[in-house]
Design a protein around this motif. Structure first.
Motif, PDB file in Angstrom:
ATOM      1  N   GLY A 170      36.033  46.142 -19.573  1.00 20.42           N
ATOM      2  CA  GLY A 170      36.593  44.796 -18.979  1.00 20.42           C
ATOM      3  C   GLY A 170      35.640  44.355 -17.542  1.00 20.42           C
ATOM      4  O   GLY A 170      35.855  43.461 -17.288  1.00 20.42           O
ATOM      5  N   ASN A 171      34.965  45.328 -17.330  1.00 22.38           N
ATOM      6  CA  ASN A 171      34.234  45.102 -16.177  1.00 22.38           C
ATOM      7  C   ASN A 171      32.586  44.855 -16.565  1.00 22.38           C
ATOM      8  O   ASN A 171      32.109  45.374 -17.299  1.00 22.38           O
ATOM      9  N   ILE A 172      32.136  43.598 -16.190  1.00 22.90           N
ATOM     10  CA  ILE A 172      30.902  43.296 -16.571  1.00 22.90           C
ATOM     11  C   ILE A 172      29.729  44.310 -16.204  1.00 22.90           C
ATOM     12  O   ILE A 172      28.776  44.135 -16.997  1.00 22.90           O
ATOM     13  N   VAL A 216      36.740  38.080  -5.500  1.00 19.21           N
ATOM     14  CA  VAL A 216      36.614  38.105  -6.903  1.00 19.21           C
ATOM     15  C   VAL A 216      36.971  36.654  -7.299  1.00 19.21           C
ATOM     16  O   VAL A 216      37.772  36.135  -6.727  1.00 19.21           O
ATOM     17  N   ALA A 217      36.475  36.138  -8.682  1.00 20.25           N
ATOM     18  CA  ALA A 217      37.054  34.858  -9.103  1.00 20.25           C
ATOM     19  C   ALA A 217      36.647  33.713  -8.087  1.00 20.25           C
ATOM     20  O   ALA A 217      37.703  33.149  -7.868  1.00 20.25           O
ATOM     21  N   ALA A 218      35.783  33.834  -7.421  1.00 18.80           N
ATOM     22  CA  ALA A 218      35.683  32.969  -6.267  1.00 18.80           C
ATOM     23  C   ALA A 218      34.318  31.637  -6.167  1.00 18.80           C
ATOM     24  O   ALA A 218      34.477  30.830  -5.343  1.00 18.80           O
ATOM     25  N   GLY A 264      30.332  36.984  -8.315  1.00 21.13           N
ATOM     26  CA  GLY A 264      30.607  38.514  -7.753  1.00 21.13           C
ATOM     27  C   GLY A 264      30.279  39.327  -8.968  1.00 21.13           C
ATOM     28  O   GLY A 264      29.591  40.375  -8.782  1.00 21.13           O
ATOM     29  N   GLY A 265      30.819  38.857 -10.169  1.00 23.25           N
ATOM     30  CA  GLY A 265      30.729  39.851 -11.340  1.00 23.25           C
ATOM     31  C   GLY A 265      29.243  40.148 -11.858  1.00 23.25           C
ATOM     32  O   GLY A 265      28.619  40.901 -12.379  1.00 23.25           O
ATOM     33  N   SER A 266      28.880  38.694 -11.924  1.00 28.27           N
ATOM     34  CA  SER A 266      27.370  38.490 -12.228  1.00 28.27           C
ATOM     35  C   SER A 266      26.449  39.399 -11.666  1.00 28.27           C
ATOM     36  O   SER A 266      25.556  39.800 -12.315  1.00 28.27           O
ATOM     37  N   ALA A 317      25.893  33.399 -17.633  1.00 26.54           N
ATOM     38  CA  ALA A 317      24.791  32.395 -17.432  1.00 26.54           C
ATOM     39  C   ALA A 317      24.195  32.953 -15.854  1.00 26.54           C
ATOM     40  O   ALA A 317      23.105  32.205 -15.758  1.00 26.54           O
ATOM     41  N   ASP A 318      25.123  33.238 -15.215  1.00 22.99           N
ATOM     42  CA  ASP A 318      24.625  33.474 -13.845  1.00 22.99           C
ATOM     43  C   ASP A 318      23.902  34.771 -13.683  1.00 22.99           C
ATOM     44  O   ASP A 318      23.252  35.102 -12.505  1.00 22.99           O
ATOM     45  N   VAL A 319      23.859  35.697 -14.754  1.00 25.84           N
ATOM     46  CA  VAL A 319      23.083  36.959 -14.293  1.00 25.84           C
ATOM     47  C   VAL A 319      21.691  36.780 -14.139  1.00 25.84           C
ATOM     48  O   VAL A 319      21.208  37.309 -13.327  1.00 25.84           O
TER      49      VAL A 319
HETATM   50  P1  ATP Z   1      30.834  33.251 -11.217  1.00 22.31           P
HETATM   51  O1  ATP Z   1      30.637  32.206 -10.058  1.00 22.31           O
HETATM   52  O2  ATP Z   1      29.418  33.496 -11.954  1.00 22.31           O
HETATM   53  O3  ATP Z   1      31.581  31.794 -12.262  1.00 22.31           O
HETATM   54  P2  ATP Z   1      32.889  34.162 -10.147  1.00 22.31           P
HETATM   55  O4  ATP Z   1      32.634  34.406  -8.623  1.00 22.31           O
HETATM   56  O5  ATP Z   1      33.778  32.983 -10.298  1.00 22.31           O
HETATM   57  O6  ATP Z   1      31.888  34.052 -11.055  1.00 22.31           O
HETATM   58  P3  ATP Z   1      33.600  36.819 -10.739  1.00 22.31           P
HETATM   59  O7  ATP Z   1      34.071  37.184  -9.132  1.00 22.31           O
HETATM   60  O8  ATP Z   1      32.405  37.331 -11.537  1.00 22.31           O
HETATM   61  O9  ATP Z   1      33.946  35.212 -10.581  1.00 22.31           O
HETATM   62  O10 ATP Z   1      35.002  37.282 -11.494  1.00 22.31           O
HETATM   63  C1  ATP Z   1      35.472  36.498 -12.728  1.00 22.31           C
HETATM   64  C2  ATP Z   1      36.286  37.573 -13.557  1.00 22.31           C
HETATM   65  O11 ATP Z   1      35.653  38.653 -14.033  1.00 22.31           O
HETATM   66  C3  ATP Z   1      37.379  38.194 -12.770  1.00 22.31           C
HETATM   67  O12 ATP Z   1      38.791  37.446 -13.093  1.00 22.31           O
HETATM   68  C4  ATP Z   1      37.198  39.608 -12.858  1.00 22.31           C
HETATM   69  O13 ATP Z   1      38.635  40.075 -13.192  1.00 22.31           O
HETATM   70  C5  ATP Z   1      36.447  39.848 -13.941  1.00 22.31           C
HETATM   71  N1  ATP Z   1      35.320  40.794 -13.580  1.00 22.31           N
HETATM   72  C6  ATP Z   1      34.749  41.778 -14.242  1.00 22.31           C
HETATM   73  N2  ATP Z   1      34.082  42.593 -13.652  1.00 22.31           N
HETATM   74  C7  ATP Z   1      33.841  42.017 -12.477  1.00 22.31           C
HETATM   75  C8  ATP Z   1      33.107  42.661 -11.472  1.00 22.31           C
HETATM   76  N3  ATP Z   1      32.362  43.760 -11.266  1.00 22.31           N
HETATM   77  N4  ATP Z   1      33.134  42.013 -10.102  1.00 22.31           N
HETATM   78  C9  ATP Z   1      34.221  40.861 -10.113  1.00 22.31           C
HETATM   79  N5  ATP Z   1      34.920  40.531 -11.294  1.00 22.31           N
HETATM   80  C10 ATP Z   1      34.758  41.224 -12.338  1.00 22.31           C
END
Ligand code: ATP
Length: 292
Positions: free
Chosen positions: A65-67, A96-98, A102-104, A136-138
């Motif tokens: 579940g974690n990228i 997170v999800a902001a 952050g995940g990418s 796509a952001d990676v």
């Molecule tokens: P983007 O700007 O690329 O759309 P984001 O900042 O909106 O990304 P992320 O912080 O990457 O969003 O999180 C999106 C979802 O991915 C979250 O709901 C979270 O549960 C999941 N996720 C999986 N791995 C991670 C990680 N290492 N860090 C943050 N979120 C993660």
């Protein structure tokens, strides 16, 4: 062996939604900028256990579940690589999800770190190609700096750097679903503001005020969130040269010429919001910062 990688967040100086492909992906044109707010990803070789992951945020998964975990699986699936056991430790600071990738960026950091540990079987461009399969952001998070991203966001061209400034990042309490935001933009009548050209021209002039005044994001029009407008107004009142939502939101960034103004604005916003940061633009993506 232990490798520590700095994993910077990104902001969108622009985000133009151009259309929707037959496969459902949306085509975009964006100006992306790496910032100094970052996670730290530490990779350590361990005797056994293939991939183990630990994250400082207990609400995030530590498995597929974690990228970042999926990034390790993808790396070890390449025929150029002999798999080894590794522990991945993610110190999260990026909200997170902001809309800050952050995940990418964690995934990109894992690719950079494992590539280092494996004796550099891939060039950074090859890693970016690999990373596109994760998100796509990676690729941008790998390369970093200031870039125009096109196609589904993976086609990158270098752009002139954002002139020196201080940035305030503030995440409001609302949640935004990227899929839902795109669904809204698919509704009849939505038309992009096509803001990238103006910001790119201002970057080419090296003119911070013109860049800041032109930052824009189609998702802001799509979502019409009162909390976003409120934060933007507060940033502008505090002396920001411009302010805008990043990615599919909900984080808002403000561009300040003076750090003192940025700090004062952040202090004000912190009275109501939990996730507020002052940072700067930076000209690199995920990089190894320590090897033991
Ligand atoms: P983007 O700007 O690329 O759309 P984001 O900042 O909106 O990304 P992320 O912080 O990457 O969003 O999180 C999106 C979802 O991915 C979250 O709901 C979270 O549960 C999941 N996720 C999986 N791995 C991670 C990680 N290492 N860090 C943050 N979120 C993660």
């Amino acid at each position: 062996m232990q490798v520590t990688v700095n994993a910077p967040a990104k902001i969108n100086l622009t985000l133009d939604i151009l259309g929707r492909r037959a496969d459902g992906y949306h085509t975009v044109r964006m100006l992306m900028q790496s910032v100094s707010l970052s996670d730290t990803v530490t990779l350590t070789t361990v005797p056994e256990g293939s991939v183990q992951l630990w994250c400082s945020r207990p609400d995030l998964p530590c498995d597929e579940g974690n990228i970042a975990y999926r990034a390790a699986q993808l790396f070890f699936a390449q025929e150029e690589v002999t798999p080894f056991s590794v522990k991945i430790d993610i110190q999260k600071r990026i909200p997170v999800a902001a809309g800050l990738a952050g995940g990418s960026t964690d995934a990109a950091a894992v690719l950079v770190g494992l590539n280092h540990m494996a004796g550099m079987p891939f060039h950074v461009q090859q890693l970016a190609q690999l990373g596109a399969a994760l998100g796509a952001d990676v690729p941008f998070c790998l390369l970093g700096g200031t870039m125009i991203a096109q196609g589904i966001g993976t086609e990158l061209t270098a752009a002139p750097p954002l002139p020196a400034c201080s940035l305030v990042l503030a995440k409001p309490g609302v949640s935004v679903s990227t899929q839902e935001a795109y669904r809204q933009s698919d509704k009849e009548g939505f038309c992009s503001a096509f803001g990238t050209g103006a910001v790119l021209a201002a970057l080419q002039q090296g003119d911070l005020s013109s860049v800041a005044a032109a930052v824009c994001n189609d998702f802001e029009q799509v979502l019409q969130l009162e909390s976003i407008q409120k934060i933007k107004a507060e940033m502008l009142r505090a002396g920001a040269l411009g302010a805008c939502m990043s990615g599919s939101g909900p984080t808002v960034f403000g561009v300040f010429a003076l750090e003192e103004q940025a700090q004062a604005c952040a202090m004000q916003l912190q009275k109501e919001l939990q996730e507020v940061f002052v940072c700067t633009a930076q000209q690199e993506g995920c990089r190894v910062i320590k090897t033991v």
